[in-house]
Design a protein around this motif. Structure first.
Motif, mmCIF file in Angstrom:
data_model
loop_
_atom_site.group_PDB
_atom_site.id
_atom_site.type_symbol
_atom_site.label_atom_id
_atom_site.label_comp_id
_atom_site.label_asym_id
_atom_site.label_seq_id
_atom_site.Cartn_x
_atom_site.Cartn_y
_atom_site.Cartn_z
ATOM 1 N N UNK A 60 0.798 -0.883 -0.388
ATOM 2 C CA UNK A 60 -0.099 0.272 -0.016
ATOM 3 C C UNK A 60 0.615 1.031 -0.345
ATOM 4 N N UNK A 61 2.437 0.983 0.235
ATOM 5 C CA UNK A 61 2.865 2.173 0.393
ATOM 6 C C UNK A 61 2.869 2.836 1.840
ATOM 7 N N UNK A 62 1.872 2.830 3.004
ATOM 8 C CA UNK A 62 1.915 3.523 4.457
ATOM 9 C C UNK A 62 1.389 2.517 4.815
ATOM 10 N N UNK A 63 1.686 2.809 6.143
ATOM 11 C CA UNK A 63 1.422 2.072 7.038
ATOM 12 C C UNK A 63 0.122 2.369 8.341
ATOM 13 N N UNK A 64 -1.088 2.842 7.035
ATOM 14 C CA UNK A 64 -2.139 3.764 8.069
ATOM 15 C C UNK A 64 -3.247 2.528 7.642
ATOM 16 N N UNK A 65 -3.578 1.647 8.483
ATOM 17 C CA UNK A 65 -4.172 0.063 8.022
ATOM 18 C C UNK A 65 -5.686 0.983 8.875
ATOM 19 N N UNK A 66 -6.831 0.270 7.927
ATOM 20 C CA UNK A 66 -7.798 1.100 8.537
ATOM 21 C C UNK A 66 -7.752 -0.479 9.750
ATOM 22 N N UNK A 67 -9.255 0.770 11.042
ATOM 23 C CA UNK A 67 -8.950 -0.499 11.655
ATOM 24 C C UNK A 67 -9.991 -1.556 11.672
ATOM 25 N N UNK A 68 -11.229 -1.522 11.024
ATOM 26 C CA UNK A 68 -12.103 -2.574 10.081
ATOM 27 C C UNK A 68 -11.633 -2.935 8.772
ATOM 28 N N UNK A 69 -9.982 -3.185 8.568
ATOM 29 C CA UNK A 69 -8.940 -3.701 7.163
ATOM 30 C C UNK A 69 -9.960 -5.406 6.893
ATOM 31 N N UNK A 70 -11.064 -5.550 6.587
ATOM 32 C CA UNK A 70 -11.631 -6.628 6.116
ATOM 33 C C UNK A 70 -10.084 -7.806 6.143
ATOM 34 N N UNK A 71 -9.219 -7.666 5.222
ATOM 35 C CA UNK A 71 -8.468 -8.371 4.146
ATOM 36 C C UNK A 71 -7.595 -9.617 5.720
ATOM 37 N N UNK A 72 -7.388 -8.637 6.915
ATOM 38 C CA UNK A 72 -6.705 -8.753 7.919
ATOM 39 C C UNK A 72 -7.639 -7.882 9.578
ATOM 40 N N UNK A 73 -8.203 -8.115 9.401
ATOM 41 C CA UNK A 73 -8.805 -7.968 10.759
ATOM 42 C C UNK A 73 -7.880 -7.503 12.278
ATOM 43 N N UNK A 74 -7.198 -9.224 12.355
ATOM 44 C CA UNK A 74 -6.484 -8.308 13.885
ATOM 45 C C UNK A 74 -5.717 -7.262 13.227
ATOM 46 N N UNK A 75 -4.759 -6.692 12.259
ATOM 47 C CA UNK A 75 -3.946 -6.131 11.839
ATOM 48 C C UNK A 75 -4.526 -5.196 12.083
ATOM 49 N N UNK A 76 -5.291 -4.547 12.195
ATOM 50 C CA UNK A 76 -6.398 -3.571 11.873
ATOM 51 C C UNK A 76 -6.352 -2.693 13.281
ATOM 52 N N UNK A 77 -5.816 -3.967 14.492
ATOM 53 C CA UNK A 77 -7.007 -3.915 15.708
ATOM 54 C C UNK A 77 -5.260 -3.460 16.004
ATOM 55 N N UNK A 78 -4.412 -4.475 15.761
ATOM 56 C CA UNK A 78 -3.375 -4.212 16.364
ATOM 57 C C UNK A 78 -2.415 -2.748 16.186
ATOM 58 N N UNK A 79 -2.645 -2.201 14.945
ATOM 59 C CA UNK A 79 -2.508 -0.402 13.985
ATOM 60 C C UNK A 79 -2.898 0.152 15.319
ATOM 61 N N UNK A 80 -4.194 0.060 15.552
ATOM 62 C CA UNK A 80 -4.899 1.275 16.605
ATOM 63 C C UNK A 80 -4.056 0.848 18.061
ATOM 64 N N UNK A 81 -3.820 -0.491 18.574
ATOM 65 C CA UNK A 81 -3.264 -0.614 20.050
ATOM 66 C C UNK A 81 -2.135 0.233 20.269
ATOM 67 N N UNK A 82 -1.192 -0.286 18.749
ATOM 68 C CA UNK A 82 0.649 0.900 18.611
ATOM 69 C C UNK A 82 0.105 1.687 19.745
ATOM 70 N N UNK A 83 -0.996 2.824 18.198
ATOM 71 C CA UNK A 83 -1.362 4.248 18.866
ATOM 72 C C UNK A 83 -1.766 4.137 20.418
ATOM 73 N N UNK A 84 -1.882 3.659 20.570
ATOM 74 C CA UNK A 84 -2.813 3.876 22.324
ATOM 75 C C UNK A 84 -1.888 3.580 22.757
ATOM 76 N N UNK A 85 -0.787 2.745 22.951
ATOM 77 C CA UNK A 85 -0.050 2.233 23.555
ATOM 78 C C UNK A 85 1.416 3.587 23.255
ATOM 79 N N UNK A 86 1.520 4.389 21.934
ATOM 80 C CA UNK A 86 2.209 5.315 22.655
ATOM 81 C C UNK A 86 2.078 6.592 22.626
#
Length: 183
Positions: A60-86
């Motif tokens: 995709x050229x970026x790391x902004x995985x949508x929160x509800x990414x249908x191709x890999x839903x856990x990845x969208x949640x994981x990205x959101x969790x990294x932002x929250x942890x930061x």
């Protein structure tokens, strides 16, 4: 074996600094590492998610995985969790560094604001002012963004950093007052 399980748990807690007492020497840590002891049970899971993020970025050229990414839903949640942890200050320096190395954006709103600001600077270079028309057809979102900055200023919700940056480029917050002063 309950005592062994408790001992293993205690070693993990001591290493993490969450145990109320105890100390592991460098030698003890080395010996545990030599037998493949996992101090952080979630490290492998984090690494696997990080690898999936790197693959996503390659496509995709970026790391902004949508929160509800249908191709890999856990990845969208994981990205959101990294932002929250930061944001909460609980992201380890190692993980922060690894995410920064691949261009991970921790604050999407700030990055979007910066991108719009850069477009405004380009507009000013082209037209000599920051007065982007609301219905600017070449970049309609920029006209809306400029209106939003004026509104935030009027409402007192524009941060001092953003106010300073806009002032530095000669942004006019009240067009009517500035037009009146010029007359």
């Amino acid at each position: 074996d309950a005592p062994l399980g408790q001992w293993v748990k205690n070693q993990r807690m001591v290493k993490a600094g969450t145990a109320s007492s105890g100390f592991l020497s460098t030698e003890q840590i080395s010996r545990l590492n030599e037998i493949g002891f996992q101090f952080d049970l979630h490290a492998d899971q984090w690494d696997a998610s990080f690898d999936r993020l790197v693959s996503f970025k390659e496509v995709s050229g970026h790391c902004n995985v949508p929160r509800h990414y249908t191709a890999d839903a856990p990845l969208g949640n994981w990205v959101d969790n990294q932002r929250r942890a930061f944001k909460n200050g609980t992201l380890s320096t190692d993980r922060l560094s690894r995410l920064n190395e691949i261009g991970f954006q921790f604050d999407l709103r700030a990055d979007q604001w910066d991108a719009s600001f850069d477009r405004l600077v380009a507009y000013k270079e082209a037209f000599g002012n920051c007065n982007v028309p609301h219905h600017y057809t070449a970049d309609a979102p920029l006209g809306n963004w400029v209106d939003n900055q004026r509104r935030a200023f009027k409402n007192g919700t524009l941060s001092t950093d953003r106010l300073s940056r806009l002032n530095e480029i000669g942004f006019q917050f009240d067009l009517r007052a500035d037009q009146w002063d010029a007359s």
